[in-house]
Design an enzyme around this catalytic site. Structure first.
Site, PDB file in Angstrom:
ATOM      1  N   LYS A   1       0.814  -1.222   0.000  1.00  8.46           N
ATOM      2  CA  LYS A   1       0.000   0.000   0.000  1.00  8.46           C
ATOM      3  C   LYS A   1       0.847   1.272   0.000  1.00  8.46           C
ATOM      4  CE  LYS A   1      -3.907  -2.056   2.297  1.00  8.46           C
ATOM      5  NZ  LYS A   1      -5.084  -1.758   3.108  1.00  8.46           N
TER       6      LYS A   1
ATOM      7  N   GLY B   1      -9.525  -5.469   6.067  1.00  5.18           N
ATOM      8  CA  GLY B   1      -9.767  -4.583   7.207  1.00  5.18           C
ATOM      9  C   GLY B   1      -8.866  -4.836   8.406  1.00  5.18           C
TER      10      GLY B   1
ATOM     11  N   GLU C   1      -1.776   7.620   7.710  1.00  5.91           N
ATOM     12  CA  GLU C   1      -2.604   8.415   6.815  1.00  5.91           C
ATOM     13  C   GLU C   1      -3.528   9.275   7.657  1.00  5.91           C
ATOM     14  OE1 GLU C   1      -3.627   5.837   2.961  1.00  5.91           O
ATOM     15  OE2 GLU C   1      -5.331   6.061   4.297  1.00  5.91           O
TER      16      GLU C   1
ATOM     17  N   ILE D   1      -9.882  10.203   7.457  1.00  7.98           N
ATOM     18  CA  ILE D   1     -10.938  11.010   6.858  1.00  7.98           C
ATOM     19  C   ILE D   1     -12.245  10.692   7.598  1.00  7.98           C
ATOM     20  CG2 ILE D   1     -12.099  11.624   4.682  1.00  7.98           C
ATOM     21  CD1 ILE D   1      -9.049  12.052   4.500  1.00  7.98           C
TER      22      ILE D   1
ATOM     23  N   HIS E   1     -16.761   4.827   0.877  1.00  8.57           N
ATOM     24  CA  HIS E   1     -15.819   3.977   0.137  1.00  8.57           C
ATOM     25  C   HIS E   1     -16.400   3.771  -1.256  1.00  8.57           C
ATOM     26  CE1 HIS E   1     -13.085   0.374  -0.368  1.00  8.57           C
ATOM     27  NE2 HIS E   1     -13.933   0.260  -1.372  1.00  8.57           N
TER      28      HIS E   1
ATOM     29  N   LYS F   1     -16.469  -4.769   4.153  1.00 10.56           N
ATOM     30  CA  LYS F   1     -17.754  -4.529   3.499  1.00 10.56           C
ATOM     31  C   LYS F   1     -18.788  -5.622   3.808  1.00 10.56           C
ATOM     32  CE  LYS F   1     -14.572  -3.046  -0.041  1.00 10.56           C
ATOM     33  NZ  LYS F   1     -13.742  -3.529  -1.152  1.00 10.56           N
TER      34      LYS F   1
ATOM     35  N   GLU G   1      -9.499   1.526  -5.309  1.00  8.00           N
ATOM     36  CA  GLU G   1     -10.358   1.948  -4.200  1.00  8.00           C
ATOM     37  C   GLU G   1     -10.045   3.386  -3.784  1.00  8.00           C
ATOM     38  OE1 GLU G   1     -11.418  -2.222  -1.972  1.00  8.00           O
ATOM     39  OE2 GLU G   1      -9.884  -0.980  -1.033  1.00  8.00           O
TER      40      GLU G   1
ATOM     41  N   GLU H   1      -6.164   2.163  -2.303  1.00  8.66           N
ATOM     42  CA  GLU H   1      -5.328   1.026  -2.696  1.00  8.66           C
ATOM     43  C   GLU H   1      -5.863   0.428  -3.988  1.00  8.66           C
ATOM     44  OE1 GLU H   1      -5.590  -2.667  -0.599  1.00  8.66           O
ATOM     45  OE2 GLU H   1      -7.675  -2.392  -0.034  1.00  8.66           O
TER      46      GLU H   1
ATOM     47  N   ARG I   1      -6.797  -8.181  -8.189  1.00  7.28           N
ATOM     48  CA  ARG I   1      -7.472  -9.481  -8.275  1.00  7.28           C
ATOM     49  C   ARG I   1      -8.944  -9.250  -8.561  1.00  7.28           C
ATOM     50  NH1 ARG I   1     -10.239  -8.759  -3.354  1.00  7.28           N
ATOM     51  NH2 ARG I   1      -8.993  -7.712  -1.780  1.00  7.28           N
TER      52      ARG I   1
END
Ligand code: ADP
Ligand code: ADP
Ligand code: MG
Length: 460
Positions: free
Chosen positions: A116, A165, A200, A203, A208, A237, A278, A291, A295
């Site tokens: 990442k 996650g 990071e 936010i 998303h 998700k 994403e 990221e 796949r």
């Protein structure tokens, strides 16, 4: 043309890939662990080979075993599904050096997006905004503290190798930063064998939103629209939909801007095959790169439903060296699709996994309903793997119809013997804010807090 493909995965995604192969008249080889001897994917494939014991690191993650199986069965290609070895550059290299085609991105793209932190740098190079944060890895507490001071709290500490996650922590001050730094590192080491983390800006109340990408080996890259995956528990998700209500209702021009940004990133990485870029989007419509998932993704069916394009078949054709037969202007989004990830979990017990034997099983059907699952009556869900046992997808002419179909289908879905997320997803579909399409990644937490309050009030 490939004659035979080995599917290096299990569960619903192995079933999904086998289905695509059958439709293309390609023979299939399943690999399975001792815990999966009775699993649907092993029964559906033309051949099935046991590759080891139940724990993934003794079976689905064992590269030598999978390659031996591929050589014994004499396959042309390997489809890695998602999770397990799907984003492992070493595995794709080993496949290619054994003359077995890896159905996924080429090694150049794999390396350009290796983790990442590297991907963040690539996005910056492509001119796409990223959340303010550290320059690459954060090697010690001191750098963590100076980074947080520079960008301001709250911040998120994230594993460079993270996924599903895991390996991320939010910090609101120096004390929670130091604590989160160490717990995120430990969790990442345990889950991914890599303790590297970066920082990071966190936010607040974000959405998303991700874009599906397809690229062929001749450099053609297109996107297939977005998916809104803001309904999450523990940063994972559980309900996804397309088109995104946020884009439809509030920021219509974002589809074009973000779609272009996604393609730009894929171009910068020389990306091939299917992938997902994403982003998170804040309340004002600012978007930031998160990221690239290198796949096929869990939620790919909703894109298939609104575009009419079979993404797994596209992956296979691209891996065979075929040029894309689609250009950006061929992509037309029609209707609205929603997916619920049906997990064997107790939604009112902190989403604890609920493995065990499925006693009765009846999957919903009818117009506009699709079920991708490996579950059946009498199937025992092993405790060793991901708790997802199926995906329920509905497709309507508009969002309202897709939601009504979903409520109806969730009500029909009968799975007894274990706990599932179905009742929770029914509550989501009833929620006035969800119905209006107004929700962020905080939505599930708010819904649970509301439910807890009601429970307490009921008791009082
Ligand atoms: P998606 O957006 O495709 O749903 P997720 O991050 O939810 O992506 O992951 C999909 C599946 O892959 C889950 O079963 C998750 O546990 C697994 N997974 C994702 N990333 C990794 C990783 N780096 N290592 C192991 N498993 C992973
Ligand atoms: P994974 O590899 O586990 O999928 P991601 O980087 O894609 O990790 O993040 C997963 C989720 O965590 C996002 O969908 C979002 O809800 C949350 N998240 C990640 N980064 C941030 C951030 N900087 N600010 C707020 N939420 C974030
Ligand atoms: Mg992600």
């Amino acid at each position: 043309m490939f004659e035979k493909i080995l599917v290096a995965n299990r569960g619903e995604i192995a079933v999904r890939v086998i289905r695509a192969c059958k439709e293309l008249n390609i023979k299939t080889v399943a690999v399975y662990s001792e815990a999966d001897a009775n699993s649907m994917h092993a029964q559906m494939a033309d051949e099935a080979i046991c590759i080891g014991k139940a724990p993934s690191n003794e079976s689905y993650l064992k590269i030598e075993r999978i390659i031996s199986a591929a050589e014994i069965a004499d396959v042309d290609a390997i489809h890695p599904g998602y999770g397990f070895l799907s984003e492992n550059a070493h595995f794709s290299d080993v496949c290619e050096s054994c003359n077995i085609r890896f159905i996924g991105p080429n090694s150049r793209a794999m390396n350009a997006l290796e983790d990442k932190a590297i991907s963040r740098d690539l996005a910056k190079k492509a001119g796409v905004p990223t959340p303010p944060g550290s320059d690459g890895l954060v090697p010690d507490e001191q750098v963590a503290l100076t980074t947080a001071k520079r960008i301001g709290y709250p911040v998120m500490i994230k594993a460079i190798a993270g996924g599903g996650g895991r390996g991320m922590r939010v910090a609101h001050n120096d004390i929670s930063l130091i604590k989160g730094y160490h717990t995120a590192r430990a969790e990442a080491e345990k889950a991914f064998g890599n303790s590297g983390v970066y920082i990071e800006k966190y936010i607040e109340s974000p959405h998303h939103i991700e874009f599906q990408i397809l690229g062929d080996s001749r450099g053609n890259i297109i996107h297939l629209g977005e998916r809104d995956c803001s309904v999450q528990r523990r940063n994972q998700k559980i309900v996804e939909e397309t088109p995104s209500p946020l884009i439809e209702n509030k920021f219509k021009n974002l589809r074009k801007t973000m779609g272009r940004a996604a393609v730009k990133i894929a171009e910068t990485a020389n990306y091939t095959n299917a992938g997902t870029v994403e982003f998170i989007v804040d309340e004002k419509g600012n978007f930031y790169f998160l990221e690239v998932n290198k796949r096929i993704q869990v939620e790919h069916p909703i894109t298939e439903e609104v575009t009419g394009i079979d993404l797994v078949k596209q992956q296979i054709m691209i891996a065979m060296g075929e040029p894309l037969k689609l250009s950006q202007s061929d992509i037309v989004i029609k209707g609205h699709a929603i997916e619920c990830r049906i997990n064997a979990e107790d939604p009112f017990g902190d989403f604890r996994p609920s493995p065990g034997r499925i006693e009765m099983y009846y999957a919903p059907g009818g117009r506009g309903v699709r079920v991708d699952s490996h579950a059946y009556a009498g199937y025992t869900i092993p405790p060793h793997y991901d708790s997802m046992i199926g995906k329920l997808v509905t497709m309507g002419k508009d969002r309202r119809e897709a939601m009504n179909l979903m409520s109806r289908a969730l009500g029909e879905y009968m799975i007894t013997g274990i706990k599932t997320t179905i009742p929770f997803q029914q509550a989501i579909l009833q929620d006035p804010n969800f119905r209006r399409g107004v929700y962020s990644t905080n939505f599930v937490e708010q819904l649970l807090t509301g439910a807890r309050r009601e429970l307490i009030e009921d008791k009082a």
